[in-house]
Design a protein around this motif. Structure first.
Motif, PDB file in Angstrom:
ATOM      1  N   ARG A 203       0.834  -1.208   0.000  1.00  0.00           N
ATOM      2  CA  ARG A 203       0.000   0.000   0.000  1.00  0.00           C
ATOM      3  C   ARG A 203       0.863   1.249   0.000  1.00  0.00           C
ATOM      4  O   ARG A 203       0.550   2.239  -0.689  1.00  0.00           O
ATOM      5  N   LEU A 204       1.959   1.242   0.779  1.00  0.00           N
ATOM      6  CA  LEU A 204       2.843   2.418   0.811  1.00  0.00           C
ATOM      7  C   LEU A 204       3.439   2.695  -0.565  1.00  0.00           C
ATOM      8  O   LEU A 204       3.507   3.856  -1.000  1.00  0.00           O
ATOM      9  N   VAL A 205       3.897   1.655  -1.244  1.00  0.00           N
ATOM     10  CA  VAL A 205       4.482   1.843  -2.577  1.00  0.00           C
ATOM     11  C   VAL A 205       3.392   2.279  -3.562  1.00  0.00           C
ATOM     12  O   VAL A 205       3.612   3.171  -4.414  1.00  0.00           O
ATOM     13  N   THR A 212      -0.246  12.175   2.253  1.00  0.00           N
ATOM     14  CA  THR A 212      -0.911  11.741   3.489  1.00  0.00           C
ATOM     15  C   THR A 212      -0.641  10.271   3.788  1.00  0.00           C
ATOM     16  O   THR A 212      -1.024   9.778   4.848  1.00  0.00           O
ATOM     17  N   VAL A 213       0.018   9.591   2.835  1.00  0.00           N
ATOM     18  CA  VAL A 213       0.426   8.202   3.054  1.00  0.00           C
ATOM     19  C   VAL A 213       1.942   8.121   3.209  1.00  0.00           C
ATOM     20  O   VAL A 213       2.467   7.693   4.235  1.00  0.00           O
ATOM     21  N   TRP A 214       2.681   8.570   2.195  1.00  0.00           N
ATOM     22  CA  TRP A 214       4.136   8.376   2.177  1.00  0.00           C
ATOM     23  C   TRP A 214       4.850   9.221   3.227  1.00  0.00           C
ATOM     24  O   TRP A 214       5.845   8.773   3.808  1.00  0.00           O
ATOM     25  N   ASP A 215       4.352  10.405   3.509  1.00  0.00           N
ATOM     26  CA  ASP A 215       5.020  11.259   4.492  1.00  0.00           C
ATOM     27  C   ASP A 215       4.974  10.668   5.905  1.00  0.00           C
ATOM     28  O   ASP A 215       5.755  11.062   6.772  1.00  0.00           O
ATOM     29  N   ALA A 227       8.695  -1.805   2.265  1.00  0.00           N
ATOM     30  CA  ALA A 227       8.380  -0.983   1.092  1.00  0.00           C
ATOM     31  C   ALA A 227       9.653  -0.573   0.361  1.00  0.00           C
ATOM     32  O   ALA A 227       9.719  -0.607  -0.879  1.00  0.00           O
ATOM     33  N   TYR A 228      10.672  -0.184   1.103  1.00  0.00           N
ATOM     34  CA  TYR A 228      11.950   0.154   0.464  1.00  0.00           C
ATOM     35  C   TYR A 228      12.555  -1.074  -0.212  1.00  0.00           C
ATOM     36  O   TYR A 228      13.208  -0.974  -1.257  1.00  0.00           O
ATOM     37  N   GLY A 229      12.328  -2.235   0.370  1.00  0.00           N
ATOM     38  CA  GLY A 229      12.781  -3.461  -0.278  1.00  0.00           C
ATOM     39  C   GLY A 229      12.077  -3.693  -1.604  1.00  0.00           C
ATOM     40  O   GLY A 229      12.692  -4.076  -2.609  1.00  0.00           O
ATOM     41  N   TYR A 230      10.754  -3.466  -1.621  1.00  0.00           N
ATOM     42  CA  TYR A 230       9.986  -3.575  -2.865  1.00  0.00           C
ATOM     43  C   TYR A 230      10.556  -2.635  -3.931  1.00  0.00           C
ATOM     44  O   TYR A 230      10.747  -3.002  -5.092  1.00  0.00           O
ATOM     45  N   THR A 236       6.810  -1.143  -9.154  1.00  0.00           N
ATOM     46  CA  THR A 236       6.192   0.144  -9.488  1.00  0.00           C
ATOM     47  C   THR A 236       4.913   0.338  -8.700  1.00  0.00           C
ATOM     48  O   THR A 236       4.341  -0.627  -8.170  1.00  0.00           O
ATOM     49  N   PRO A 237       4.421   1.586  -8.640  1.00  0.00           N
ATOM     50  CA  PRO A 237       3.140   1.817  -7.964  1.00  0.00           C
ATOM     51  C   PRO A 237       2.012   0.976  -8.545  1.00  0.00           C
ATOM     52  O   PRO A 237       1.172   0.453  -7.794  1.00  0.00           O
TER      53      PRO A 237
END
Length: 724
Positions: A203-205, A212-215, A227-230, A236-237
């Motif tokens: 969901r984060l990616v 309002t999500v990534w921050d 998420a950083y691993g993904y 991709t999103p």
């Protein structure tokens, strides 16, 4: 916490974001079905317990406070296995927080918002909520991974389900299905935890362009790392959005399947373990329940003869193997594992009591040689030492269950001839050794003073001597020593002479409830006819039943064990040793004094006051290893091809370098260890002495006192007459 210019209500997680209607409908249909299966399973379990006998409501739920404390501290799980306890705590609290979190979301999304328009799962609350659940989920997974490592790579013997009461050719010998269940349980929970983090990261990616999500990604630290691993793998999103849908359904269906399976699998212990702890008896082995002697049958020969509480106990067992590991019968090769006995009865209960109708009576039989039945030799292997009850982390009361089944065997006259003879002796002559009643006070004739007859004149202390302390030649010397100590200390004491009968503790534990009630009532009648203030006894078995079980028959007396009285006399100066006991000693805790009645400190205090060097054995206090005499086993011959529990214990004592004396505090322990000292080749290595003898050896009673010096005791008669 919420960045300027952002609407706090948008800092949240929309559960079904971009889901088509058919997906929502499908999810709720599956959820309702899962809940229905769960509810029916719970109903089936309650119906199963209701088919057991009723149980007295007196004090039934008195353990709720202890249950809550045990649950929050994990003290019962941490004992003797701290690593398992710590990691189970991670699993338990992680699961609890994740469950609360899911329930909180459901409360808002499905109830409060649709009905009342109430919303709270956003902004600062949502961020803290997310952080707490991420940490809880990480602990949850870590704890589960350790349990997998423990089960697979540590290969602990207590987690081996091969049964000591079966042979490999028996269909229920290995119980492979339990291993499969354990692994399915662990994998289901691990996958729930891991896919939860994977779903969160997807969901984060997917929504990384939405501030309002990534921050606020680091309020979900584990999800952010994944998420950083993904992203490092090139996700991709758009790809993350597709992955989210697949993970959402996998995670959701797994969670609903787990919920539906709870009443039918190991997972039910989530509820049954707490209930078992809540209804646990304060003294489950020290105080056994009465049996209705007017009923058509006595004891539990069928699964429906157990109480609903005992049926609940069967389901509470988590198969942890701690009772299996602690049991002296199992440790010495006898066909008994408390865990396997409980699992056998659980399997019988599930197979016969969960259906709409009960099967024929023959299918309900709990004792026998068939699958899901307990064999008589398994029941007779038990020493009723309560090592299993004491260590069980979920409050299973094995000893009352075993005694109920023994009652059925005794009622059917299915017992060893030597046991039957001992019971007949008690009925006919008042003692298990078959001696004439008039010989009971014979040991007093070697004293140079007379002991008062408590039946004829008032005394301050009435000494309940017991069978072995009265008739066993080795222990008669201890009785004489204790009489001299009391006389020297100026204690006003007396005995019942030939009016005393066997107290009945072991009679009850072999299952002869009628005889127990007979001797208890006779002794109570005799005691009530005497004028005294308190009772003392050197026999922990008599101490236990008079203290804990006679009150059920209106026999309420103040009683203490001799070791407590000796400690008090030493501390007060009533006894003033003239020399120290300059030796290295170890102390064996008798089961009925120590584990059952917490009499750990007085004997040790006395040993220290005498100046001896006390070295504890590896198994001591509540973990003391039974001598093997309890539960009527002293009246049943042990097989010659098996190690006796007493021999196992003596070998443990012999590991102490430079040991001079193994100190005991019970006539039966003395009998067992004197024999085991010889059979293990330790006759010349150390002495077996009663605590009372240590004290007398330090007193200056002069010549002719009867004190047994070290060299005299080494040269004492080899065999101590017993019944084995």
């Amino acid at each position: 916490m919420i960045e300027a210019g952002q609407n706090p209500e948008q800092v949240t997680r929309i559960l079904f974001q971009d889901f088509p209607t058919w997906m929502l409908v499908s999810f709720y249909v599956v959820a309702v079905l899962a809940i229905a299966v769960f509810v029916y399973g719970c109903y089936a379990q309650v119906r199963k317990y209701a088919r057991g006998r009723s149980v007295s409501e007196k004090g039934l739920w008195g353990g709720i406070k202890d249950m809550i404390e045990a649950m929050l501290t994990h003290r019962t799980i941490r004992r003797r296995d701290s690593a398992a306890g710590r990691n189970h705590a991670l699993i338990f609290f992680g699961f609890a927080l994740l469950f609360i979190g899911t329930a909180t979301i459901t409360l808002e999304y499905d109830i409060l918002e649709p009905i009342a328009g109430i919303k709270f799962w956003y902004g600062s609350f949502y961020l803290w909520f997310s952080l707490v659940l991420d940490i809880a989920g990480a602990g949850f997974v870590i704890g589960l991974l350790y349990m997998m490592y423990r089960r697979k790579w540590l290969a602990l013997p207590k987690l081996d389900y091969r049964r000591p009461d079966r042979v490999p050719s028996d269909p229920d010998y290995g119980r492979d299905w339990y291993r499969m269940e354990d692994w399915l349980f662990l994998w289901a929970l691990v996958l729930l935890g891991i896919t939860g983090f994977m779903l969160e990261a997807a969901r984060l990616v997917w929504l990384q362009a939405d501030p309002t999500v990534w921050d606020y990604r680091w309020w979900s630290p584990v999800g952010a790392i994944v998420a950083y691993g993904y992203k490092a793998l090139g996700l991709t999103p758009m790809g993350a959005g597709e992955l989210r849908i697949g993970l959402w359904w996998f995670h959701g269906l797994l969670a609903l399947t787990f919920i539906a399976a709870i009443p039918y699998t190991k997972a039910k212990h989530i509820f049954t373990a707490m209930a078992s702890l809540a209804v646990r008896d304060a003294k489950p082995a020290a105080h056994l329940p009465e049996s209705d002697l007017t009923a058509k049958k006595v004891g539990a020969e069928s699964i429906t003869d157990f109480t609903w509480k005992q049926l609940l106990n069967l389901d509470a067992c988590t198969k942890c193997g701690r009772c299996h590991e602690a049991c002296p019968a199992n440790a010495t090769g006898f066909p008994l594992s408390p865990r396997d006995l409980v699992l056998t009865l659980r399997e019988l209960s599930n197979a016969t009591l969960e259906g709409f109708r009960l099967p024929p009576q023959d299918a309900l039989a709990a004792i026998g040689d068939g699958v899901n039945q307990v064999r008589p030799e398994t029941l007779w292997s038990c020493r009723t030492c309560a090592a299993c009850v004491e260590i069980c982390p979920v409050g299973v009361e094995h000893v009352p269950i075993i005694v109920e089944m023994r009652r059925a065997l005794v009622d059917a006259s299915e017992m060893e001839p030597t046991l039957q003879k001992a019971l007949q002796n008690i009925h006919n002559k008042g003692n298990s050794l078959g001696e004439n009643k008039r010989k009971r006070p014979g040991w007093t004739k070697k004293l140079d003073f007379e002991i008062k007859d408590a039946r004829k004149e008032p005394v301050d202390v009435l000494w309940f001597v017991g069978d072995f302390a009265s008739f066993d030649p080795r222990y008669q010397r201890v009785s004489q020593a204790f009489a001299r100590l009391l006389h020297h200390a100026g204690v006003d004491f007396g005995i019942l002479y030939e009016a005393e009968m066997n107290a009945g503790n072991d009679v009850r534990r072999v299952g002869e409830e009628g005889l127990f009630q007979h001797v208890a009532e006779q002794n109570i009648e005799t005691l009530e006819a005497c004028d005294f203030n308190r009772i003392v006894t050197t026999d922990p078995h008599s101490y236990n039943t008079i203290r804990n079980e006679y009150p059920d028959f209106d026999g309420v007396f103040e009683i203490e064990h001799a070791s407590a009285m000796i400690q008090q006399m030493l501390a007060s100066g009533q006894l003033k040793p003239s020399k120290t006991f300059d030796a290295r000693v170890t102390y064996h805790d008798p089961c009925h004094l120590g584990r059952l009645n917490k009499g750990f400190e007085p004997p040790r205090e006395s040993i220290r006051m005498l100046g001896a060097e006390l070295i504890e054995m590896e198994r001591s206090r509540d973990n003391s290893f039974c001598c093997g005499a309890g539960g009527g086993r002293i009246w049943i011959a042990d097989p010659t091809d098996k190690e006796k529990p007493s021999e196992n214990r003596v070998r443990e004592a012999a590991k102490i370098e430079g040991l001079d004396v193994l100190v005991v505090n019970c006539p039966k322990c003395m009998n067992m260890f004197e024999d085991a000292r010889k059979s293990t080749g330790n006759e010349d290595n150390f002495r077996v002495m009663e605590l009372i003898e240590l004290v007398e050896e330090c007193m200056d009673f002069g010549e002719g006192s009867g004190a047994v010096a070290a060299e005299e005791q080494r040269a004492a008669d080899a065999a101590v007459p017993g019944v084995q």
